[in-house]
Design a protein around this motif. Structure first.
Motif, PDB file in Angstrom:
ATOM      1  N   PRO A  24      -0.528  -2.371  -0.188  1.00 49.04           N
ATOM      2  CA  PRO A  24       0.001  -1.127  -0.773  1.00 49.04           C
ATOM      3  C   PRO A  24      -1.000  -0.412  -1.670  1.00 49.04           C
ATOM      4  N   ILE A  25      -1.800  -1.180  -2.411  1.00 51.64           N
ATOM      5  CA  ILE A  25      -2.791  -0.566  -3.297  1.00 51.64           C
ATOM      6  C   ILE A  25      -3.915   0.066  -2.487  1.00 51.64           C
ATOM      7  N   LEU A  26      -4.382  -0.640  -1.453  1.00 52.16           N
ATOM      8  CA  LEU A  26      -5.463  -0.124  -0.612  1.00 52.16           C
ATOM      9  C   LEU A  26      -5.039   1.147   0.107  1.00 52.16           C
ATOM     10  N   ILE A  27      -3.863   1.123   0.705  1.00 54.78           N
ATOM     11  CA  ILE A  27      -3.384   2.313   1.418  1.00 54.78           C
ATOM     12  C   ILE A  27      -3.193   3.476   0.450  1.00 54.78           C
ATOM     13  N   GLY A  28      -2.704   3.161  -0.744  1.00 61.50           N
ATOM     14  CA  GLY A  28      -2.529   4.211  -1.746  1.00 61.50           C
ATOM     15  C   GLY A  28      -3.853   4.844  -2.140  1.00 61.50           C
ATOM     16  N   HIS A  29      -4.903   4.027  -2.299  1.00 57.77           N
ATOM     17  CA  HIS A  29      -6.216   4.561  -2.657  1.00 57.77           C
ATOM     18  C   HIS A  29      -6.838   5.347  -1.507  1.00 57.77           C
ATOM     19  N   LEU A  30      -6.646   4.856  -0.274  1.00 55.03           N
ATOM     20  CA  LEU A  30      -7.212   5.557   0.876  1.00 55.03           C
ATOM     21  C   LEU A  30      -6.541   6.905   1.105  1.00 55.03           C
ATOM     22  N   CYS A  31      -5.261   7.003   0.744  1.00 56.29           N
ATOM     23  CA  CYS A  31      -4.507   8.232   0.976  1.00 56.29           C
ATOM     24  C   CYS A  31      -4.498   9.164  -0.232  1.00 56.29           C
ATOM     25  N   CYS A  32      -5.162   8.755  -1.319  1.00 58.10           N
ATOM     26  CA  CYS A  32      -5.062   9.548  -2.546  1.00 58.10           C
ATOM     27  C   CYS A  32      -5.655  10.928  -2.358  1.00 58.10           C
ATOM     28  N   ARG A  33      -6.760  11.018  -1.644  1.00 56.19           N
ATOM     29  CA  ARG A  33      -7.384  12.318  -1.465  1.00 56.19           C
ATOM     30  C   ARG A  33      -6.519  13.229  -0.604  1.00 56.19           C
ATOM     31  N   TYR A  34      -5.863  12.629   0.381  1.00 51.90           N
ATOM     32  CA  TYR A  34      -4.976  13.431   1.224  1.00 51.90           C
ATOM     33  C   TYR A  34      -3.816  13.977   0.406  1.00 51.90           C
ATOM     34  N   LYS A  35      -3.217  13.105  -0.420  1.00 52.54           N
ATOM     35  CA  LYS A  35      -2.107  13.547  -1.258  1.00 52.54           C
ATOM     36  C   LYS A  35      -2.557  14.612  -2.249  1.00 52.54           C
TER      37      LYS A  35
END
Length: 320
Positions: free
Chosen positions: A298-309
């Motif tokens: 969950p932390i990795l996916i959150g960091h990878l998607c942060c720029r998209y969000k």
């Protein structure tokens, strides 16, 4: 006479332009792919340092060490690729530093996988003694030993290199690569023997750990869920070891293909093999491990998607 000279100049300029276009066509996508892989690995770095659990758990510390070695090898390989693509001729000392650092990072990866496999073996087969055996201090000592063994191999290679290096002429006649640094038969034989022993030993250690976990899983006192997860993890380690081993077939395969196909075709094949055999495994192995882990995912996916969000939020604010 001036017309002939002008025509020759135009032909030379056209060849240089076509060479530049060809260089951009082949190098740009590979460099972009490497940047994407490095971004994923750096995000994984940040993830593994974001929580106290990851910093104080042995298996995550080992994963961090594996990620560091893979990322270093990926970055150094890309530097060597760019230098070769730009036809930059280096001196032997500079090339030796780059290639030996690449060898060091390459050797650390399989040895770290062995440590990770042994950690899972102890966790399943000796659960009551796991916390006493697999401590932070012991893990750090094991990592130091791994780097020391790999550094010793690099030191031996440097000594063998100095034996065949002509100090009167330090300029390389070929492009910088690990293969072009193999200056003598003793050097080549040593490199092949060491690589063979390294991966065979690592394969035996990981396979033995897997068999030990399989045997322990049949015991009534063993946690079935924990044993199943450990078994799957060890299978992943075998895959990771295979991915690390795949990089050793890159150069022999390319060399064999040069005798069968023309230069343009071999450039295309070499580019595809470089991405699939050298770059992708260095990103894929740790990424798969991170996605499988319930604490990291969950932390990795959150960091990878942060720029998209972030881009979505900024776009929404601008539209308002």
């Amino acid at each position: 006479m001036s017309n002939v000279t002008s025509s020759q100049t135009n032909i030379t300029d056209g060849q240089q332009f076509r060479g530049l276009v060809e260089l951009l066509l082949f190098s740009a996508p590979i460099t972009l792919s490497c940047c994407v892989f490095l971004f994923i690995n750096c995000t994984m770095f940040f993830t593994l340092r974001s929580k106290l659990l990851f910093r104080e758990t042995s298996r995550y510390i080992l994963l961090y060490n594996l990620l560091f070695a893979d990322t270093a090898q990926m970055a150094l390989s890309q530097v060597l690729y760019i230098l070769s693509a730009c036809r930059v001729m280096l001196t032997y000392p500079v090339c030796a530093v780059l290639t030996m650092l690449c060898v060091l990072a390459k050797d650390v990866s399989p040895l770290t996988l062995v440590l990770m496999s042994l950690e899972r073996y102890v966790a399943v087969c000796y659960p009551l003694r796991h916390t006493a055996i697999i401590t932070i201090r012991n893990t750090e000592v094991a990592i130091v030993v791994v780097w020391a063994v790999s550094s010793l191999n690099v030191l031996i290679q440097v000594l063998l290199l100095l034996e065949f290096l002509e100090l009167e002429n330090l300029q390389m006649k070929e492009l910088c690569s690990i293969e072009n640094m193999l200056l003598g038969p003793v050097y080549k034989d040593y490199d092949q023997v060491y690589t063979f022993c390294l991966f065979v030993s690592a394969g035996v250690a990981v396979t033995s750990s897997y068999i030990g976990v399989m045997v322990a899983a049949r015991s009534a006192s063993t946690d079935k869920a924990s044993a199943r997860k450990a078994r799957n993890t060890l299978l992943l380690h075998l895959v990771q070891l295979g991915l690390s081993l795949s990089s050793t077939i890159y150069s022999p395969l390319v060399f064999s293909l040069t005798k069968l196909v023309d230069r343009k075709t071999i450039l295309r094949i070499q580019s595809i093999l470089y991405v699939c055999v050298i770059l992708l495994p260095r990103c894929l192995s740790t990424l798969i491990y991170g996605i499988r882990d319930q604490n990291i995912r969950p932390i990795l996916i959150g960091h990878l998607c942060c720029r998209y969000k972030l881009s979505v939020v900024l776009t929404a604010k601008v539209s308002v």
